[in-house]
Design an enzyme around this catalytic site. Structure first.
Site, PDB file in Angstrom:
ATOM      1  N   ARG A   1      -6.354  10.682   5.840  1.00  0.00           N
ATOM      2  CA  ARG A   1      -6.116  10.569   4.408  1.00  0.00           C
ATOM      3  C   ARG A   1      -5.186   9.385   4.168  1.00  0.00           C
ATOM      4  NH1 ARG A   1     -10.035  12.925   3.736  1.00  0.00           N
ATOM      5  NH2 ARG A   1     -10.410  14.913   2.691  1.00  0.00           N
TER       6      ARG A   1
ATOM      7  N   HIS B   1     -13.939   5.001   3.289  1.00  0.00           N
ATOM      8  CA  HIS B   1     -14.103   6.453   3.474  1.00  0.00           C
ATOM      9  C   HIS B   1     -15.543   6.805   3.875  1.00  0.00           C
ATOM     10  CE1 HIS B   1     -11.833  10.317   2.325  1.00  0.00           C
ATOM     11  NE2 HIS B   1     -12.767  10.611   3.206  1.00  0.00           N
TER      12      HIS B   1
ATOM     13  N   GLU C   1      -7.170   5.010  -2.967  1.00  0.00           N
ATOM     14  CA  GLU C   1      -8.619   4.786  -2.840  1.00  0.00           C
ATOM     15  C   GLU C   1      -9.419   5.359  -3.995  1.00  0.00           C
ATOM     16  OE1 GLU C   1      -9.351   6.967   0.920  1.00  0.00           O
ATOM     17  OE2 GLU C   1     -10.708   8.212  -0.248  1.00  0.00           O
TER      18      GLU C   1
HETATM   19  P1  NAD Z   1      -8.254  20.573  11.329  1.00  0.00           P
HETATM   20  O1  NAD Z   1      -7.703  21.512  10.322  1.00  0.00           O
HETATM   21  O2  NAD Z   1      -9.235  21.098  12.339  1.00  0.00           O
HETATM   22  O3  NAD Z   1      -7.061  19.880  12.145  1.00  0.00           O
HETATM   23  C1  NAD Z   1      -5.899  19.387  11.562  1.00  0.00           C
HETATM   24  C2  NAD Z   1      -4.821  19.455  12.621  1.00  0.00           C
HETATM   25  O4  NAD Z   1      -3.653  18.812  12.085  1.00  0.00           O
HETATM   26  C3  NAD Z   1      -4.424  20.900  12.994  1.00  0.00           C
HETATM   27  O5  NAD Z   1      -4.422  21.065  14.387  1.00  0.00           O
HETATM   28  C4  NAD Z   1      -3.023  21.033  12.412  1.00  0.00           C
HETATM   29  O6  NAD Z   1      -2.187  21.890  13.179  1.00  0.00           O
HETATM   30  C5  NAD Z   1      -2.538  19.578  12.493  1.00  0.00           C
HETATM   31  N1  NAD Z   1      -1.373  19.337  11.669  1.00  0.00           N
HETATM   32  C6  NAD Z   1      -0.942  20.018  10.567  1.00  0.00           C
HETATM   33  N2  NAD Z   1       0.239  19.517  10.160  1.00  0.00           N
HETATM   34  C7  NAD Z   1       0.562  18.513  11.031  1.00  0.00           C
HETATM   35  C8  NAD Z   1       1.672  17.633  11.143  1.00  0.00           C
HETATM   36  N3  NAD Z   1       2.708  17.721  10.310  1.00  0.00           N
HETATM   37  N4  NAD Z   1       1.664  16.722  12.147  1.00  0.00           N
HETATM   38  C9  NAD Z   1       0.636  16.661  13.017  1.00  0.00           C
HETATM   39  N5  NAD Z   1      -0.433  17.486  12.974  1.00  0.00           N
HETATM   40  C10 NAD Z   1      -0.464  18.390  11.989  1.00  0.00           C
HETATM   41  O7  NAD Z   1      -8.885  19.379  10.506  1.00  0.00           O
HETATM   42  P2  NAD Z   1      -9.985  18.332  11.004  1.00  0.00           P
HETATM   43  O8  NAD Z   1     -11.343  18.851  10.716  1.00  0.00           O
HETATM   44  O9  NAD Z   1      -9.652  17.896  12.389  1.00  0.00           O
HETATM   45  O10 NAD Z   1      -9.728  17.131   9.987  1.00  0.00           O
HETATM   46  C11 NAD Z   1      -8.532  16.370  10.010  1.00  0.00           C
HETATM   47  C12 NAD Z   1      -8.442  15.535   8.753  1.00  0.00           C
HETATM   48  O11 NAD Z   1      -9.462  14.546   8.767  1.00  0.00           O
HETATM   49  C13 NAD Z   1      -8.716  16.310   7.454  1.00  0.00           C
HETATM   50  O12 NAD Z   1      -7.530  16.926   6.963  1.00  0.00           O
HETATM   51  C14 NAD Z   1      -9.188  15.244   6.524  1.00  0.00           C
HETATM   52  O13 NAD Z   1      -8.083  14.755   5.802  1.00  0.00           O
HETATM   53  C15 NAD Z   1      -9.711  14.145   7.450  1.00  0.00           C
HETATM   54  N6  NAD Z   1     -11.139  13.900   7.286  1.00  0.00           N
HETATM   55  C16 NAD Z   1     -11.548  12.631   6.992  1.00  0.00           C
HETATM   56  C17 NAD Z   1     -12.903  12.352   6.858  1.00  0.00           C
HETATM   57  C18 NAD Z   1     -13.402  10.954   6.576  1.00  0.00           C
HETATM   58  O14 NAD Z   1     -14.580  10.781   6.241  1.00  0.00           O
HETATM   59  N7  NAD Z   1     -12.594   9.932   6.711  1.00  0.00           N
HETATM   60  C19 NAD Z   1     -13.841  13.377   7.019  1.00  0.00           C
HETATM   61  C20 NAD Z   1     -13.386  14.657   7.323  1.00  0.00           C
HETATM   62  C21 NAD Z   1     -12.032  14.914   7.464  1.00  0.00           C
END
Ligand code: NAD
Length: 333
Positions: free
Chosen positions: A234, A295, A263
């Site tokens: 993000r 994105h 964005e």
């Molecule tokens: P997820 O929920 O499986 O994993 C997120 C991880 O981040 C978890 O293990 C959580 O414990 C950890 N986390 C929480 N707070 C934290 C902190 N303060 N410091 C470090 N780690 C922390 O989510 P995911 O499916 O792996 O997705 C991750 C992120 O990717 C989503 O939140 C979303 O913002 C982003 N995303 C982007 C796109 C894109 O097209 N660019 C697509 C999907 C998801």
């Protein structure tokens, strides 16, 4: 007789239609597609619909929630994983909000690696040179990822997949997550160690109060000279002005971003004939060691198909009064 439910689908793109049109009938859903984003100004469009479907840059703030609720909308189906653009406090008890928690962690993790390889090996610049019959390779130097230290912030589904993919290059991988995965051989370290030891930092945590601007001038100061920063998570995880400072001072060796903190004003739209009213984005884009994609990390056929099917299933479960696995806010019955 099965009643068909009507959904107002905001911020529609051609690739959405392909997959939602393919499956909607199977789930008893009718969709009217709207190009505009869902905001408090456009929410009124949802009058006479049974629910709405929204995406990452729709602005579902308190006012938007209240307008939708007053129109009798009981469900917002987010066709994405992240939901930082939804005011959940406002939605709680008023509108059920569902999301797609997993669709393809491979899509995002593979894009993060693609960005890293492009940034490092400068294939984007080589492509333009050879197109113009310029076969000079000066300035295209990169480094071996083998043996370098890759710091991963957030080891959820995408972070773990990124680790699996990048492992093939045999770097030293370190990770930080306040909720470490127990059954995996991930080498967890403190956040400061990530900053101090990594040659490459890749962000895979959600946007929360704790992670907002996790990359800022203080954390950049702790990093190795020449560090590469990859963000497919993000935009607001990074303070863009501090990143630009880091690039200008050459402290940061390169950045590859699929997301940007402002964005919602630009991404997914064609601004090629417009003046961009943003101080930082055009400056970042102009840097030779910054790559920005708008994105698109999620944009694989597999992910799009999965997003469509899970969103339609979420809606069907809601309308059938079944248990909704993917709800992040519930309307009080
Ligand atoms: P997820 O929920 O499986 O994993 C997120 C991880 O981040 C978890 O293990 C959580 O414990 C950890 N986390 C929480 N707070 C934290 C902190 N303060 N410091 C470090 N780690 C922390 O989510 P995911 O499916 O792996 O997705 C991750 C992120 O990717 C989503 O939140 C979303 O913002 C982003 N995303 C982007 C796109 C894109 O097209 N660019 C697509 C999907 C998801």
């Amino acid at each position: 007789m099965v009643s068909i439910k009507k959904i107002a689908f905001f911020d529609t793109k051609p690739y959405d239609k392909i997959w939602f049109d393919k499956y909607k009938e199977e789930f008893g859903i009718d969709i009217k597609y709207f190009d505009v984003k869902l905001t408090s100004d456009t929410a009124v469009i949802a009058r006479d619909f049974d629910g709405v479907c929204a995406f990452v840059n729709d602005r579902i703030d308190e006012l938007t929630v209240n307008i939708l609720s007053a129109l009798g909308i009981n469900i917002i189906a987010m066709r994405c994983a992240g939901y930082n653009n939804v005011d959940l406090k406002a939605a709680m008890d008023k509108i059920t909000v569902v999301r797609v928690p997993v669709y393809s962690p491979y899509a995002v993790a593979e894009h993060a690696v693609a960005l890293l390889l492009t940034l490092n090996r400068k294939t984007h610049r080589a492509y333009i040179r050879t197109k113009e019959h310029n076969f000079n390779i000066s300035g295209l130097e990169g480094f071996d990822i083998y043996g370098k230290t890759v710091g991963v912030i957030g080891t959820g589904k995408i972070g773990q997949t990124f680790i699996d993919v990048i492992s093939g290059f045999k770097p030293n991988i370190i990770a930080y997550d306040p909720y470490p995965v127990k059954d995996k051989s991930i080498n967890y370290v403190s956040l400061d160690e990530i900053f101090e030891k990594s040659d490459i930092i890749s962000l895979h945590c959600p946007l929360t109060k704790e992670t907002k601007n996790i990359i800022n001038k203080d954390s950049i100061r702790k990093m190795k000279d020449g560090v590469y920063i990859i963000n497919t998570s993000r935009g607001q995880l990074i303070n863009s002005e501090d990143l630009l400072e880091g690039i200008l001072s050459r402290k940061v060796g390169g950045a590859a971003l699929d997301v940007y903190d402002e964005e919602e004003h630009f991404f997914f739209e064609d601004f090629s004939q417009e003046i961009i009213h943003d101080e930082t984005l055009p400056r970042l884009i102009s840097m030779p060691n910054v790559i920005i994609t708008s994105h698109q990390a999620f944009l694989t056929n597999e992910a799009l198909e999965s997003i469509a099917k899970v969103t339609l299933q979420n809606l069907k479960d809601f309308f059938d009064n079944k248990e909704i696995k993917n709800a992040i806010s519930y309307k009080k019955q």
